[in-house]
Write a protein that holds these residues in place. Structure first.
Motif, PDB file in Angstrom:
ATOM      1  N   CYS A   8      -4.149   2.764  -5.119  1.00 32.20           N
ATOM      2  CA  CYS A   8      -3.116   2.284  -4.203  1.00 32.20           C
ATOM      3  C   CYS A   8      -2.459   1.025  -4.780  1.00 32.20           C
ATOM      4  O   CYS A   8      -3.155   0.161  -5.276  1.00 32.20           O
ATOM      5  CB  CYS A   8      -3.770   1.985  -2.850  1.00 32.20           C
ATOM      6  N   HIS A  65       0.835  -1.198   0.000  1.00 37.86           N
ATOM      7  CA  HIS A  65       0.000   0.000   0.000  1.00 37.86           C
ATOM      8  C   HIS A  65       0.870   1.247   0.000  1.00 37.86           C
ATOM      9  O   HIS A  65       2.066   1.184   0.260  1.00 37.86           O
ATOM     10  CB  HIS A  65      -0.871   0.035   1.266  1.00 37.86           C
ATOM     11  N   ALA A 119      -6.792  -3.207   5.885  1.00 40.37           N
ATOM     12  CA  ALA A 119      -6.470  -2.247   4.826  1.00 40.37           C
ATOM     13  C   ALA A 119      -6.806  -2.705   3.418  1.00 40.37           C
ATOM     14  O   ALA A 119      -6.755  -1.909   2.490  1.00 40.37           O
ATOM     15  CB  ALA A 119      -4.980  -1.912   4.892  1.00 40.37           C
ATOM     16  N   HIS A 124      -2.447  -3.263  -3.456  1.00 48.11           N
ATOM     17  CA  HIS A 124      -3.822  -3.090  -2.985  1.00 48.11           C
ATOM     18  C   HIS A 124      -4.795  -3.120  -4.169  1.00 48.11           C
ATOM     19  O   HIS A 124      -5.900  -3.650  -4.071  1.00 48.11           O
ATOM     20  CB  HIS A 124      -3.906  -1.753  -2.242  1.00 48.11           C
TER      21      HIS A 124
HETATM   22 ZN   LIG Z   1      -3.996   0.696   0.085  1.00 48.90          ZN
END
Ligand SMILES: [Zn+2]
Ligand SMILES: [Zn+2]
Length: 266
Positions: free
Chosen positions: A154, A30, A93, A146
């Motif tokens: 991301c 990320h 996340a 991500h």
């Molecule tokens: Zn991320």
């Protein structure tokens, strides 16, 4: 690996217990997404505060309901790996619960403006974090971004390009896994303590600077006051808890001095 433990960067405790994960398929990379100051590269003393800010923002985000900083690790431009949720704890996340169970999350401290290009030290640090999660956290071999499996920019184009190349260490070398800290300067023979404080004592300043480099929120002013004593005690407790036993007395004697530089970091 230059691990900065939660105690060292001043983490708040999670709102509730983390969810245990025995293993994952791998790690997702990320970035912060927000602007990151370009001159962060020459200011490591800002990094621990940034991690505290990320944690505070995540814990205040009611739409996500995060119990803690969402990442397992955050890596700064200076190759320090800040422990987030750490080993064997489910990340928050990756976008949704199935994605969070499937991979750990490591965040590089770059953004969508300002500092957008990861430094070589950051790439080595992310690689250190991934190998730590693989060797001690049951992470599988997958290294993804991500955006793999979730609609997001991301981790940004530069980090994602590196992930797609297989996340190689810059220069192709290995850092030799869990190497220790730096060589300690010679013990100055002076006990640093809250007693007859000497303003601008050079040894106090050296010790404070090293503690700041390790991520502790300490003022580097050469004066061993109550803040230095308190942080010294916390460092001694944290070292003892991480297999490097020290007497918790708030005094920088020879053992604490050496541990400040040499303490193995994972
Ligand atoms: Zn991320
Ligand atoms: Zn840093």
């Amino acid at each position: 690996m230059k691990l900065v433990t939660r105690a060292e960067w001043g983490a708040r405790p999670p709102k509730q217990s983390w969810t245990y994960v025995a293993s994952t398929q791998g790690v997702k990379v990320h970035y912060e997404g927000d602007p990151v100051p370009a001159d962060l590269v020459s200011h490591h003393e800002w990094c621990a505060g940034r991690v505290r800010d990320i944690q505070a923002a995540h814990m205040a985000d009611t739409s996500q309901g995060w119990i803690d900083i969402a990442y397992n690790c955050v890596v700064c431009p200076h190759a320090y790996v800040f422990e987030g949720r750490g080993l064997h704890h489910e990340t928050g996340a990756n976008g949704n619960q199935p994605l969070n169970v499937a991979h750990y999350a490591v965040c590089g401290m770059v953004g969508n403006s300002g500092l957008t290009q990861p430094t070589n030290d950051m790439l080595n640090g992310i690689r250190d974090a991934i190998e730590w999660l693989q060797q001690q956290g049951g992470a599988g071999p997958e290294i993804k971004g991500h955006r793999d499996g979730y609609p997001t920019d991301c981790p940004g184009d530069p980090l994602y390009a590196w992930v797609q190349r297989g996340a190689p260490r810059p220069g192709g070398g290995s850092r030799g896994g869990s190497a220790g800290g730096s060589a300690a300067p010679p013990w100055p023979g002076e006990y640093l303590r809250l007693q007859d404080p000497l303003l601008n004592d050079a040894n106090v300043r050296d010790w404070q600077q090293r503690m700041a480099d390790r991520g502790w929120p300490i003022t580097v002013d050469g004066w061993y006051g109550s803040e230095s004593r308190s942080i010294c005690e916390q460092f001694q407790q944290d070292s003892t808890a991480h297999g490097w036993p020290l007497t918790v007395d708030g005094i920088v004697g020879e053992q604490t001095w050496n541990a400040t530089w040499q303490r193995p970091v994972s």
